[in-house]
Design an enzyme around this catalytic site. Sequence first.
Site, short mmCIF file in Angstrom:
data_model
loop_
_atom_site.label_atom_id
_atom_site.label_comp_id
_atom_site.label_asym_id
_atom_site.label_seq_id
_atom_site.Cartn_x
_atom_site.Cartn_y
_atom_site.Cartn_z
N ARG A 40 -6.13 -1.44 23.48
CA ARG A 40 -5.87 -0.84 22.09
C ARG A 40 -5.80 -2.03 21.16
NH1 ARG A 40 -2.84 -1.00 18.21
NH2 ARG A 40 -1.46 -2.27 19.01
N ALA A 61 -13.24 -7.05 -6.37
CA ALA A 61 -11.78 -7.44 -6.76
C ALA A 61 -11.11 -7.87 -5.65
CB ALA A 61 -11.08 -5.94 -7.06
N GLN A 64 -12.25 -11.77 -5.55
CA GLN A 64 -11.46 -12.31 -6.61
C GLN A 64 -10.22 -12.59 -6.02
OE1 GLN A 64 -11.85 -9.67 -9.66
NE2 GLN A 64 -13.96 -10.35 -10.24
N GLU A 100 -4.49 -4.35 -2.31
CA GLU A 100 -5.78 -4.23 -2.74
C GLU A 100 -6.91 -3.81 -1.53
OE1 GLU A 100 -9.10 -3.66 -4.63
OE2 GLU A 100 -7.55 -4.96 -5.68
N GLU A 116 -18.35 13.62 -7.29
CA GLU A 116 -18.05 14.42 -8.62
C GLU A 116 -16.85 13.80 -9.30
OE1 GLU A 116 -16.76 18.63 -8.19
OE2 GLU A 116 -18.55 18.17 -7.34
N ASP A 126 -6.40 5.93 -10.02
CA ASP A 126 -5.45 5.21 -10.86
C ASP A 126 -4.51 4.72 -10.20
OD1 ASP A 126 -7.39 5.51 -12.88
OD2 ASP A 126 -6.53 7.12 -14.04
#
EC number: 2.7.1.107
Length: 161
Positions: A40, A61, A64, A100, A116, A126
């Site tokens: 595992r 990102a 960076q 991140e 979409e 966001d």
Amino acid sequence: MRLHLSDSHDSADTHEPLGPDDPLAPLPFNPYKGNRGVTRAWHALKNSLNGFRVAIREESAFRQELTLAAILVPCGVFVPVDAVSHVLLLGSVMLVLIVELLNSSVEAAIDRISLERHELSKRAKDLGSAAVMVALFFCVMTWVLIVGPLVVRWVGNWIRP
């Protein structure tokens, strides 16, 4: 009317089978879930390294922030502070990378569902971005509060003979 134990048992036997969208439906077979111990851990290590490769290759990102970490981690190791401050300096940088990676995984899952535009997809992305911003703010605040006074003292000693 009183419900008897036998009545509830009869109704439980006649339930509909769980569909694939039912949250209580069994998950599809995963050959890695049954692994234990070293096997595992080996599969987890391979998956983690693959995740790093994908993040470095696909997420600007993350690249960076990894560059920033390559600068700050050595500084955080060698700055003359106590052990707890070292942990805070290094931990704040690692927190940015962790958040991140999680944000990138949320974005990938949302994009997998649909490309979409949708209000809930936007909200999820966001919120992930806001989490990264909070982690970055925490990192900057930590470095300013711990290293800032050292830099001010060093510059003051350097300017005054």
